[in-house]
Write a protein that holds these residues in place. Structure first.
Motif, PDB file in Angstrom:
ATOM      1  N   THR A  33       0.850  -1.190   0.000  1.00 29.26           N
ATOM      2  CA  THR A  33       0.000   0.000   0.000  1.00 29.26           C
ATOM      3  C   THR A  33       0.883   1.235   0.000  1.00 29.26           C
ATOM      4  O   THR A  33       1.793   1.349   0.831  1.00 29.26           O
ATOM      5  CB  THR A  33      -0.921   0.026   1.227  1.00 29.26           C
ATOM      6  OG1 THR A  33      -1.792  -1.102   1.193  1.00 29.26           O
ATOM      7  CG2 THR A  33      -1.745   1.300   1.261  1.00 29.26           C
ATOM      8  N   VAL A  34       0.644   2.149  -0.915  1.00 24.62           N
ATOM      9  CA  VAL A  34       1.382   3.411  -0.971  1.00 24.62           C
ATOM     10  C   VAL A  34       0.467   4.533  -0.497  1.00 24.62           C
ATOM     11  O   VAL A  34      -0.664   4.673  -0.971  1.00 24.62           O
ATOM     12  CB  VAL A  34       1.886   3.708  -2.396  1.00 24.62           C
ATOM     13  CG1 VAL A  34       2.406   5.141  -2.496  1.00 24.62           C
ATOM     14  CG2 VAL A  34       2.998   2.737  -2.778  1.00 24.62           C
ATOM     15  N   ILE A  35       0.949   5.308   0.473  1.00 23.77           N
ATOM     16  CA  ILE A  35       0.226   6.480   0.968  1.00 23.77           C
ATOM     17  C   ILE A  35       0.905   7.710   0.396  1.00 23.77           C
ATOM     18  O   ILE A  35       2.119   7.895   0.566  1.00 23.77           O
ATOM     19  CB  ILE A  35       0.232   6.527   2.513  1.00 23.77           C
ATOM     20  CG1 ILE A  35      -0.413   5.258   3.089  1.00 23.77           C
ATOM     21  CG2 ILE A  35      -0.498   7.765   3.010  1.00 23.77           C
ATOM     22  CD1 ILE A  35      -0.376   5.184   4.609  1.00 23.77           C
ATOM     23  N   THR A  36       0.158   8.542  -0.312  1.00 24.21           N
ATOM     24  CA  THR A  36       0.737   9.717  -0.962  1.00 24.21           C
ATOM     25  C   THR A  36      -0.118  10.942  -0.681  1.00 24.21           C
ATOM     26  O   THR A  36      -1.154  10.865  -0.014  1.00 24.21           O
ATOM     27  CB  THR A  36       0.898   9.461  -2.476  1.00 24.21           C
ATOM     28  OG1 THR A  36       1.702  10.489  -3.040  1.00 24.21           O
ATOM     29  CG2 THR A  36      -0.457   9.409  -3.173  1.00 24.21           C
ATOM     30  N   GLY A  37       0.308  12.073  -1.213  1.00 23.58           N
ATOM     31  CA  GLY A  37      -0.391  13.336  -0.989  1.00 23.58           C
ATOM     32  C   GLY A  37       0.608  14.459  -0.905  1.00 23.58           C
ATOM     33  O   GLY A  37       1.822  14.236  -0.764  1.00 23.58           O
ATOM     34  N   VAL A  38       0.138  15.696  -0.969  1.00 18.85           N
ATOM     35  CA  VAL A  38       1.040  16.853  -0.922  1.00 18.85           C
ATOM     36  C   VAL A  38       1.730  16.917   0.435  1.00 18.85           C
ATOM     37  O   VAL A  38       1.286  16.308   1.413  1.00 18.85           O
ATOM     38  CB  VAL A  38       0.266  18.165  -1.187  1.00 18.85           C
ATOM     39  CG1 VAL A  38      -0.308  18.172  -2.585  1.00 18.85           C
ATOM     40  CG2 VAL A  38      -0.821  18.381  -0.140  1.00 18.85           C
TER      41      VAL A  38
END
Length: 842
Positions: A33-38
């Motif tokens: 699972t990859v968690i991304t965001g600014v």
């Protein structure tokens, strides 16, 4: 039976840690699972401060009451529910317990196996004449002692304990049973009955005094008998203390197993600790096992061990003509070849001993190669590794551990990797997952996102505008989600715009014949007044060129020879530097912390706190109370909370876990005492201001030009979400670098400044990179020159000029592969960088 819903996923309900806004999310187990965001959206709050923190808390709670008494209970994260949680392990970029003594070999435990290998299979050589060491008979030892000048006083002792912890009462009893009455303990002579009680937790050396005699005619028989007893008690070792002409006692150790045939010199029994630079039995006595000594402006290589860290006796032990220091000086690829080829020249016994050790070392070297750090040498200090390199070394160690059922949480493992190496990293993550583990990755890398089983996009903005799950699902579903900022970049709807034209490269800063570290006598041209990208795979020589050569060379010229160019790691080696006369200032902006204690924060580093203190000192209430600007500093005893000394938190040692910081019970984390907090400006006290985000503070001080200018600069580099008083210990390397960049932006520019940045896109989302590119372009538009060491091709595609190094890392790197505009580089067919650059220029 089918798995239950809770068993097949980790469920988080109502997470409110930091800026998370009652987040509900599911993370599938046994998946990536990859968690991304600014930046500042809440990714780390979700992954580390919620998921990992709860896993760590549950682990401590599972320990016995006896074990828990040494640890403080961790507070439960602000979350309603977390179930289906597996044992968690964080592999982040923090240095942890690494020190000047830590190396790649010690961090991965490879060095432990090598010490065992050389102690069991190695051939010792004499440190004096270089001859191979052979066994020494009792007769040879006797003759050596009798060769002393007549009248020499001699004490024969049997080493019973050498550098071991314990009270050793049984040893004293065995000495008494042998009929001896004297003993030397830790260098001091005692009658056996007067021997001191020994501290159990300290290392001790105990030697039984077998005989005291004088070298003269007729002593031969007595010496032979005493020597026989000493060798029997000392299990082949005997210590002979001889008094010299000055009355000093000089020890010599003789060994029936190990002695030089040529000159008769004895060495101690070869043990694993012989090769430990953390032990007095192996460490070089000149540098204490550090490989460096202090002299003038800085560290220099130790003249005794030549940086090998070990005693000459240890470095004289070889296998197939290679010493342990020569082996650890190899890069991982060459070390793997040497280890794999070991065997044919060994005896059958040694081959059998070496085989299981070879297997363990080869396996670990294979994993390190898989994560893309094969260019590193085994003796590379862990302190000199980048956050990404250290994380990948730890990742390789985790893969080699063979654990299953674990939830691994990683923080941007792609940092510092050229896209050409991303596939190898992704294969490692997939291998970890296929072994039966859950892998959660906080990441901005596009390739890693596309390879994930599930993508979680946190946002939509930063700080108070973030903390929500914008989208969750497969990468394809996120790509099709128009509400997801990440999805828009993955689909190509949004992109970092590439300039239509490039600035002219007509004036150059030129370094000729550079051979620092692995650079192969290259000449590099840096066009002035341009945005310059330095690219290449990890270990290709980018930092050697820029950080270890260009920076000190320019600094030296700007200082007019007042300081020598002495970068960390040695003197920069190059022919000459031309073009520096057109520069009047050098500003290196790296990822080093802005401070090493919780008291340091963005407000103190940027100088905005100085302006804030002036505002509060100018209020009527402050003047009435006689408060000056120093009253509003948490470094001042007058204004700060004295319980926490202005830190706002108290440090709790967690033994083998990371130190824990808890909110100060007296000031509640506000840092200041009650009287200071009574002074208010526009209804807010100084603690309220420090609790504001940079965006909030910019609006609050809109009519205060000096403070607003500094705050606006920090906003420009994308740090508006950050709190002014946020502890420096919680900042990533990328955030620290952007604080430095924002601070520099607020200063008056001469237009002839050289800015040097090391991977400024670290920790940045696509949208943050777009903002950063705009900031860098503004610096160059003002006439400055900006050099960036970078792997992000969105930024590289926006450069005016690229210097590409390679073709690979370590000794196989250090060559100038190409230089020119991005379009010129992209047109080359023989270049790894060109392949990825061409995609961005389409």
């Amino acid at each position: 039976m089918p798995k239950s819903r809770s068993a097949s996923s980790i469920r988080i309900r109502g997470a409110r840690v930091h800026n998370l806004q009652s987040v509900d999310v599911e993370i599938p187990r046994d998946a990536i699972t990859v968690i991304t965001g600014v930046s500042g959206s809440g990714k780390s709050s979700l992954a580390f401060d919620t998921l990992f923190a709860e896993g760590q808390r549950q682990y401590i709670d599972s320990l016995s009451a006896y074990a828990r008494q040494f640890l403080d209970s961790l507070p439960r994260p602000d979350v309603d529910l977390i179930d289906g949680l597996a044992p968690t392990m964080a592999i982040d970029q923090k240095p942890g317990s690494t020190s000047a003594r830590s190396t790649v070999a010690t961090v991965t435990e490879i060095y432990d196996y090598l010490r065992l290998l050389f102690s069991r299979v190695g051939l010792p050589h004499c440190g004096s004449c270089g001859a191979a060491i052979a066994r020494q008979s009792a007769d040879v030892i006797r003759d050596a002692l009798l060769s002393r000048p007549e009248g020499s006083k001699l004490v024969l002792m049997a080493p019973m304990v050498r550098g071991r912890k314990g009270a050793h009462r049984d040893v004293f009893e065995s000495i008494q049973v042998a009929g001896l009455v004297r003993v030397r303990v830790d260098g001091e002579m005692y009658l056996l009955e007067d021997a001191p009680e020994l501290a159990v937790r300290k290392n001790h050396t105990i030697e039984a005094v077998v005989d005291r005699l004088v070298v003269r005619e007729g002593v031969e028989s007595r010496l032979a008998d005493s020597l026989s007893l000493a060798l029997r008690l000392g299990k082949g070792l005997v210590t002979a203390a001889v008094q010299d002409e000055s009355g000093n006692w000089i020890d010599s150790i003789y060994n029936t197993a190990m002695a030089c045939i040529e000159c008769g010199a004895s060495v101690e029994e070869i043990e694993p600790r012989t090769f430990s630079f953390n032990s007095p039995y192996g460490a070089c006595p000149t540098c204490d096992g550090l490989g460096q000594v202090d002299s003038g402006d800085g560290k220099t290589i130790c003249p005794s061990c030549n940086g090998g860290r070990l005693r000459s006796e240890a470095m004289g032990v070889t296998i197939d003509g290679v010493s342990i220091t020569e082996l650890t000086a190899m890069n991982l690829t060459d070390a793997a070849t040497w280890i794999g080829g070991l065997g044919p020249t060994l005896s059958p016994l040694h081959r059998a001993v070496a085989k299981p050790i070879q297997s363990e070392v080869s396996k670990r070297l294979e994993f390190l190669d898989e994560v893309g750090v094969s260019y590193l040498t085994l003796d590379r200090s862990a302190e000199t590794l980048s956050g990404g390199e250290l994380q990948r070394v730890r990742l390789a160690t985790s893969i080699g551990s063979g654990l299953v059922g674990v939830c691994y949480i990683l923080d941007e493992p792609s940092i510092g990797l050229h896209p050409a190496d991303h596939d190898r990293l992704i294969r490692c993550l997939r291998r970890l997952q296929q072994n039966g583990n859950t892998v959660v990755v906080v990441e901005h890398d596009e390739a890693t996102m596309r390879a994930a089983d599930r993508l979680i996009d946190v946002g939509p903005g930063a700080g108070a505008q973030g903390g929500k799950i914008v989208a969750a699902g497969t990468p394809k579903r996120i790509q099709a989600n128009k509400r997801s900022l990440t999805g828009r970049y993955l689909s190509g709807v949004d992109a970092v715009p590439v300039p239509e034209t490039r600035r002219a490269a007509d004036r150059f800063l030129t370094l000729t014949d550079v051979n620092t570290h692995n650079l192969k006598t290259i000449t590099a041209r840096f066009p002035l007044g341009c945005l310059i990208g330095i690219s290449g795979v990890s270990g290709s020589g980018k930092s050697s060129l820029v950080v270890d050569t260009l920076l000190p060379a320019v600094e030296y010229q700007l200082a007019h020879g007042k300081r020598l160019p002495t970068p960390a790691g040695g003197i920069a080696q190059f022919g000459k530097l031309t073009g520096a006369a057109e520069l009047d200032k050098l500003v290196p902006i790296d990822q080093a912390p802005i401070g090493r204690s919780p008291r340091s924060c963005p407000a103190t580093y940027s100088g905005v706190l100085d302006e804030i203190r002036k505002v509060f000192a100018a209020t009527r209430e402050a003047k009435t109370r006689g408060f000056t600007t120093s009253r509003f500093s948490f470094n001042s005893a007058a204004g700060r909370c004295e319980l926490c000394k202005g830190h706002g938190v108290e440090r709790i040692s967690m033994n083998f876990l990371s130190d824990l910081f808890v909110t100060c019970p007296r000031c509640g984390g506000k840092r200041f005492n009650r009287q200071t907090l009574q002074v208010r400006f526009k209804g807010a006290n100084v603690a309220d201001v420090l609790a504001m985000t940079i965006d909030q503070a910019a609006a609050f001080f809109e009519n205060m030009p000096s403070a607003h200018r500094l705050l606006s600069s920090l906003q420009a580099v994308g740090l508006g979400y950050m709190h002014l008083g946020q502890s420096s210990t919680t900042l990533s390397g990328g955030e620290a670098q952007r604080i430095k960049l924002g601070t520099e932006l607020a200063r008056t520019s001469t237009g002839n400044t050289l800015y040097v940045l090391d991977e400024p896109t670290t920790g940045l989302h696509f949208d943050d990179v777009k903002r950063l590119v705009g900031v860098l372009q503004r610096l160059v538009d003002s006439g400055n020159t900006v050099v960036v060491i970078e792997h992000d091709f969105d930024l590289l595609a926006c450069c005016d000029w690229i210097i590409d190094l390679g073709p690979s890392g370590g000794i196989n790197g250090g060559r100038l592969m190409a230089e020119g505009t991005p379009e010129q580089i992209a047109g080359r067919a023989d270049n790894a960088t060109a392949r990825f650059l061409a995609k961005k220029l389409r």
